[in-house]
Design a protein around this motif. Sequence first.
Motif, mmCIF file in Angstrom:
data_model
loop_
_atom_site.group_PDB
_atom_site.id
_atom_site.type_symbol
_atom_site.label_atom_id
_atom_site.label_comp_id
_atom_site.label_asym_id
_atom_site.label_seq_id
_atom_site.Cartn_x
_atom_site.Cartn_y
_atom_site.Cartn_z
ATOM 1 N N CYS A 83 -49.273 13.916 8.525
ATOM 2 C CA CYS A 83 -48.047 13.886 7.722
ATOM 3 C C CYS A 83 -46.964 13.120 8.482
ATOM 4 C CB CYS A 83 -47.528 15.293 7.446
ATOM 5 S SG CYS A 83 -48.755 16.429 6.782
ATOM 6 N N CYS B 83 -46.194 9.156 8.279
ATOM 7 C CA CYS B 83 -45.343 8.555 7.249
ATOM 8 C C CYS B 83 -43.989 9.253 7.127
ATOM 9 C CB CYS B 83 -46.056 8.562 5.908
ATOM 10 S SG CYS B 83 -47.601 7.639 5.940
ATOM 11 N N HIS B 84 -43.888 10.429 7.742
ATOM 12 C CA HIS B 84 -42.607 11.166 7.717
ATOM 13 C C HIS B 84 -42.275 11.557 9.143
ATOM 14 C CE1 HIS B 84 -43.037 11.534 3.343
ATOM 15 N NE2 HIS B 84 -44.272 11.942 3.544
ATOM 16 N N ARG C 266 -45.089 3.119 -3.055
ATOM 17 C CA ARG C 266 -43.685 3.542 -2.946
ATOM 18 C C ARG C 266 -43.249 3.760 -1.503
ATOM 19 N NH1 ARG C 266 -43.401 8.020 -7.807
ATOM 20 N NH2 ARG C 266 -43.284 6.516 -9.523
ATOM 21 N N ASN D 227 -34.513 20.027 -2.650
ATOM 22 C CA ASN D 227 -34.633 19.235 -3.886
ATOM 23 C C ASN D 227 -35.237 20.056 -5.022
ATOM 24 O OD1 ASN D 227 -33.625 17.047 -2.489
ATOM 25 N ND2 ASN D 227 -35.657 16.272 -1.925
ATOM 26 N N PHE E 199 -41.128 14.225 -4.893
ATOM 27 C CA PHE E 199 -41.508 12.837 -5.192
ATOM 28 C C PHE E 199 -40.369 12.116 -5.917
ATOM 29 C CE2 PHE E 199 -46.028 14.515 -5.122
ATOM 30 C CZ PHE E 199 -46.418 13.851 -3.973
ATOM 31 N N TRP E 200 -40.426 10.789 -5.882
ATOM 32 C CA TRP E 200 -39.394 9.974 -6.532
ATOM 33 C C TRP E 200 -39.311 10.288 -8.027
ATOM 34 C CZ3 TRP E 200 -35.912 6.969 -4.042
ATOM 35 C CH2 TRP E 200 -36.192 6.539 -2.742
ATOM 36 N N ARG F 42 -42.820 14.741 -9.688
ATOM 37 C CA ARG F 42 -44.049 15.232 -10.332
ATOM 38 C C ARG F 42 -44.633 16.477 -9.670
ATOM 39 N NH1 ARG F 42 -45.378 10.840 -7.452
ATOM 40 N NH2 ARG F 42 -47.196 10.885 -6.094
ATOM 41 N N GLN G 178 -46.703 19.846 -3.581
ATOM 42 C CA GLN G 178 -46.624 18.477 -3.079
ATOM 43 C C GLN G 178 -47.650 18.217 -1.976
ATOM 44 O OE1 GLN G 178 -45.772 17.033 -0.042
ATOM 45 N NE2 GLN G 178 -45.933 15.018 -0.967
ATOM 46 N N ARG H 100 -35.678 10.346 -9.756
ATOM 47 C CA ARG H 100 -34.806 11.400 -9.233
ATOM 48 C C ARG H 100 -33.679 10.748 -8.434
ATOM 49 N NH1 ARG H 100 -37.417 14.913 -4.658
ATOM 50 N NH2 ARG H 100 -36.611 13.098 -3.583
HETATM 51 C C1 HEM Z 1 -43.592 12.016 -0.524
HETATM 52 C C2 HEM Z 1 -44.769 15.583 2.540
HETATM 53 C C3 HEM Z 1 -48.391 12.801 4.162
HETATM 54 C C4 HEM Z 1 -46.268 8.973 2.155
HETATM 55 C C5 HEM Z 1 -43.571 13.202 0.178
HETATM 56 C C6 HEM Z 1 -42.679 14.308 -0.080
HETATM 57 C C7 HEM Z 1 -42.982 15.298 0.793
HETATM 58 C C8 HEM Z 1 -44.086 14.830 1.601
HETATM 59 C C9 HEM Z 1 -42.331 16.660 0.919
HETATM 60 C C10 HEM Z 1 -41.608 14.342 -1.168
HETATM 61 C C11 HEM Z 1 -40.237 14.240 -0.590
HETATM 62 C C12 HEM Z 1 -39.215 14.092 -1.688
HETATM 63 O O1 HEM Z 1 -39.575 13.824 -2.832
HETATM 64 O O2 HEM Z 1 -38.036 14.211 -1.400
HETATM 65 C C13 HEM Z 1 -45.963 15.188 3.123
HETATM 66 C C14 HEM Z 1 -46.900 16.057 3.816
HETATM 67 C C15 HEM Z 1 -47.924 15.276 4.247
HETATM 68 C C16 HEM Z 1 -47.619 13.905 3.851
HETATM 69 C C17 HEM Z 1 -46.757 17.564 3.969
HETATM 70 C C18 HEM Z 1 -49.203 15.683 4.963
HETATM 71 C C19 HEM Z 1 -50.027 16.585 4.366
HETATM 72 C C20 HEM Z 1 -48.060 11.508 3.867
HETATM 73 C C21 HEM Z 1 -48.747 10.342 4.367
HETATM 74 C C22 HEM Z 1 -48.148 9.257 3.794
HETATM 75 C C23 HEM Z 1 -47.086 9.757 2.936
HETATM 76 C C24 HEM Z 1 -49.902 10.358 5.371
HETATM 77 C C25 HEM Z 1 -48.425 7.781 3.990
HETATM 78 C C26 HEM Z 1 -49.712 7.303 4.027
HETATM 79 C C27 HEM Z 1 -45.454 9.477 1.156
HETATM 80 C C28 HEM Z 1 -44.902 8.673 0.071
HETATM 81 C C29 HEM Z 1 -44.177 9.564 -0.736
HETATM 82 C C30 HEM Z 1 -44.253 10.876 -0.097
HETATM 83 C C31 HEM Z 1 -45.089 7.175 -0.149
HETATM 84 C C32 HEM Z 1 -43.474 9.221 -2.057
HETATM 85 C C33 HEM Z 1 -44.547 9.159 -3.134
HETATM 86 C C34 HEM Z 1 -44.014 9.166 -4.546
HETATM 87 O O3 HEM Z 1 -42.861 9.504 -4.788
HETATM 88 O O4 HEM Z 1 -44.808 8.851 -5.446
HETATM 89 N N1 HEM Z 1 -44.404 13.540 1.216
HETATM 90 N N2 HEM Z 1 -46.446 13.903 3.153
HETATM 91 N N3 HEM Z 1 -47.047 11.119 3.022
HETATM 92 N N4 HEM Z 1 -45.055 10.778 1.024
HETATM 93 FE FE1 HEM Z 1 -45.703 12.313 2.138
#
Ligand code: HEM
Length: 343
Positions: A73, A76-77, A100, A111, A115-116, A119, A126, A267
């Motif tokens: 996680c 990317c974060h 995205r 929030n 997601f943006w 969803r 999530q 959002r």
């Molecule tokens: C969105 C957590 C792994 C890329 C999010 C959000 C959370 C989150 C909480 C939404 C935040 C918001 O809307 O304000 C996590 C957790 C992960 C993880 C717990 C591990 C299990 C990853 C990885 C990547 C990634 C490995 C990149 C390869 C993204 C992207 C979004 C996102 C691009 C936006 C997607 C969209 O809105 O369609 N993530 N994330 N995340 N995360 Fe992660």
Amino acid sequence: LALACAGLCTAMPARATDAPDATALRETANTLFGAIPHSVDEVRGQEITAAQVELGKSLWFEPRLSRSHVLSCNSCHNIATGGADNVPTSIGHGWQKGPRNSPTVLNAVLNVAQFWDGRAADLKEQAKGPVQASVEMNNTPGRVEATLRSMPAYVEAFARAFPGEDQPVSFENMARALEAFETTLVTPDSRFDRFLAGKGSLDATELRGLSLFIDKGCVACHSGPNFGGQAYYPFGVVERPGADVLPSGDKGRFAVTQTASDEYVFRAAPLRNVALTAPYFHSGQVWDLGQAVAIMGSAQLGHELDATEVQSITRFLQTLTGRQPQVANPVLPPSTSTTPRPE
Ligand code: HEM
Ligand code: HEM
């Protein structure tokens, strides 16, 4: 669309030459925004335990949740860089580029949905997404469970976090633990929060920026403690940005609701720590915060902000950077002979 600000907009003068009255502005700001909490103790009415947070922290940094054993996680974060990855769109499994920009996880618990396009209802729902998404971690629930059950230290940690359950090591409980850890990623005590509490001041430019943020109508969509993250709006209410910033292939919330009026609806982005999370917008195509502010002026308000206004608002937004979480790197259990190998 309620773009008026409940009569409060008119309370503050907006001319660049005015020095806003800090006391009146503080009072108004307290009603419109509010401080970031120092801690969040429960989700969906359930208490979060220390054992869940501890397990969630390990899972947060666990690359073996991904099929490749490369991505966690935190890839990317990154908590060291504002809870985001600071590239236009995320790089996932096999170096694939996702569609995205990665939103920050800091204060994400505040929030209304994740997601943006909102969803996922909450952080638990999530967390199941990225683990399975082919362009992110490309794993399956079964493979994740097999991985976690192959390491005795995880079996014990899940039993401590979810006592009394027949099979504590589950994909569902992985998501619950990740959510528990994410509730600790709040960033209180920004300069703005200190100003709200009457414990600190903002300089004249920052006060003007705050005043403009309210008067010009930014607050109509970016309000509450997280400065957004509460409701959905068309990106381009007044003037649709160019296809570089708003690619036509991503229709936002339309994919969630299948309702025509939700085309290009997203959002309202939360703006806490926004100075740390460039590049901006779901497309991640804008690197400069001032430019993002100017785009919002024309796209959402139909108002060309002048250079001084953009600068003041940007300076104000920089006061929203809070105390960043201090997270000690966890030591993860070693793989065993039964741990699925990276693919
Ligand atoms: C969105 C957590 C792994 C890329 C999010 C959000 C959370 C989150 C909480 C939404 C935040 C918001 O809307 O304000 C996590 C957790 C992960 C993880 C717990 C591990 C299990 C990853 C990885 C990547 C990634 C490995 C990149 C390869 C993204 C992207 C979004 C996102 C691009 C936006 C997607 C969209 O809105 O369609 N993530 N994330 N995340 N995360 Fe992660
Ligand atoms: C996104 C600031 C007005 C709705 C953003 C972002 C910034 C910002 C900096 C990007 C955040 C990021 O990518 O992390 C402002 C300012 C405003 C303003 C300074 C006033 C001049 C508005 C208004 C609305 C709105 C009035 C609603 C009608 C949105 C939405 C997004 C967003 C939906 C996400 C866009 C996307 O899909 O990428 N805002 N905003 N904003 N804002 Fe605003």
